[in-house]
Design a protein around this motif. Structure first.
Motif, PDB file in Angstrom:
ATOM      1  N   THR A 104      35.667  41.236  51.072  1.00 52.18           N
ATOM      2  CA  THR A 104      34.455  40.625  50.521  1.00 52.18           C
ATOM      3  C   THR A 104      34.786  39.268  49.941  1.00 52.18           C
ATOM      4  O   THR A 104      35.867  39.072  49.367  1.00 52.18           O
ATOM      5  CB  THR A 104      33.845  41.518  49.416  1.00 52.18           C
ATOM      6  OG1 THR A 104      34.822  41.738  48.410  1.00 52.18           O
ATOM      7  CG2 THR A 104      33.378  42.854  49.957  1.00 52.18           C
ATOM      8  N   PRO A 105      33.878  38.313  50.083  1.00 56.82           N
ATOM      9  CA  PRO A 105      34.134  36.983  49.517  1.00 56.82           C
ATOM     10  C   PRO A 105      34.098  37.024  48.000  1.00 56.82           C
ATOM     11  O   PRO A 105      33.333  37.788  47.394  1.00 56.82           O
ATOM     12  CB  PRO A 105      32.994  36.128  50.080  1.00 56.82           C
ATOM     13  CG  PRO A 105      31.939  37.092  50.485  1.00 56.82           C
ATOM     14  CD  PRO A 105      32.608  38.393  50.782  1.00 56.82           C
ATOM     15  N   LEU A 106      34.929  36.216  47.395  1.00 65.27           N
ATOM     16  CA  LEU A 106      34.967  36.124  45.948  1.00 65.27           C
ATOM     17  C   LEU A 106      34.079  34.969  45.500  1.00 65.27           C
ATOM     18  O   LEU A 106      34.079  33.904  46.109  1.00 65.27           O
ATOM     19  CB  LEU A 106      36.397  35.884  45.456  1.00 65.27           C
ATOM     20  CG  LEU A 106      37.400  36.984  45.783  1.00 65.27           C
ATOM     21  CD1 LEU A 106      38.785  36.551  45.328  1.00 65.27           C
ATOM     22  CD2 LEU A 106      37.009  38.277  45.113  1.00 65.27           C
ATOM     23  N   ASN A 107      33.322  35.193  44.452  1.00 67.43           N
ATOM     24  CA  ASN A 107      32.487  34.118  43.895  1.00 67.43           C
ATOM     25  C   ASN A 107      33.367  33.312  42.951  1.00 67.43           C
ATOM     26  O   ASN A 107      33.824  33.811  41.938  1.00 67.43           O
ATOM     27  CB  ASN A 107      31.288  34.684  43.130  1.00 67.43           C
ATOM     28  CG  ASN A 107      30.356  35.427  44.064  1.00 67.43           C
ATOM     29  OD1 ASN A 107      30.261  35.087  45.237  1.00 67.43           O
ATOM     30  ND2 ASN A 107      29.691  36.456  43.566  1.00 67.43           N
ATOM     31  N   GLY A 108      33.575  32.076  43.306  1.00 65.41           N
ATOM     32  CA  GLY A 108      34.461  31.309  42.450  1.00 65.41           C
ATOM     33  C   GLY A 108      34.140  29.864  42.356  1.00 65.41           C
ATOM     34  O   GLY A 108      33.353  29.233  42.851  1.00 65.41           O
TER      35      GLY A 108
END
Length: 92
Positions: A88-92
């Protein structure tokens, strides 16, 4: 065996029409053609090495449902596509 006769059609015109028909069918086929990639199965060790984690981490991910195992005999395998889909993509 049946006979087909062409009137007022040169061999070049006939060849052109046949080529157009074949090209149209081939273009339609290629529009909808999706080759199936072969499944790539990985062992627990492969997955642990891929993510640079311990085998116990792979067991935890399997237990928590993050990774879906497949078995053959006493061996456990994971589909590479399942592993990639679980990222899953990380929100950063």
């Amino acid at each position: 065996m049946s006979t087909i006769q062409f009137f007022q059609v040169s061999p070049e015109q006939l060849q052109s029409e046949i080529t157009k028909g074949v090209k149209a069918h081939l273009d339609d086929f290629l529009k909808h053609f999706k080759p199936k990639q072969p499944n790539d199965y990985l062992t627990r060790s492969d997955v642990a090495q891929m993510f640079n984690v311990d085998l116990s981490t792979i067991a935890n991910w399997q237990k928590n449902g993050k990774l879906k195992p497949y078995g053959l005999g006493g061996r456990v395998y994971f589909l590479r596509s399942d592993i990639e889909a679980s990222l899953t993509p990380l929100n950063g």
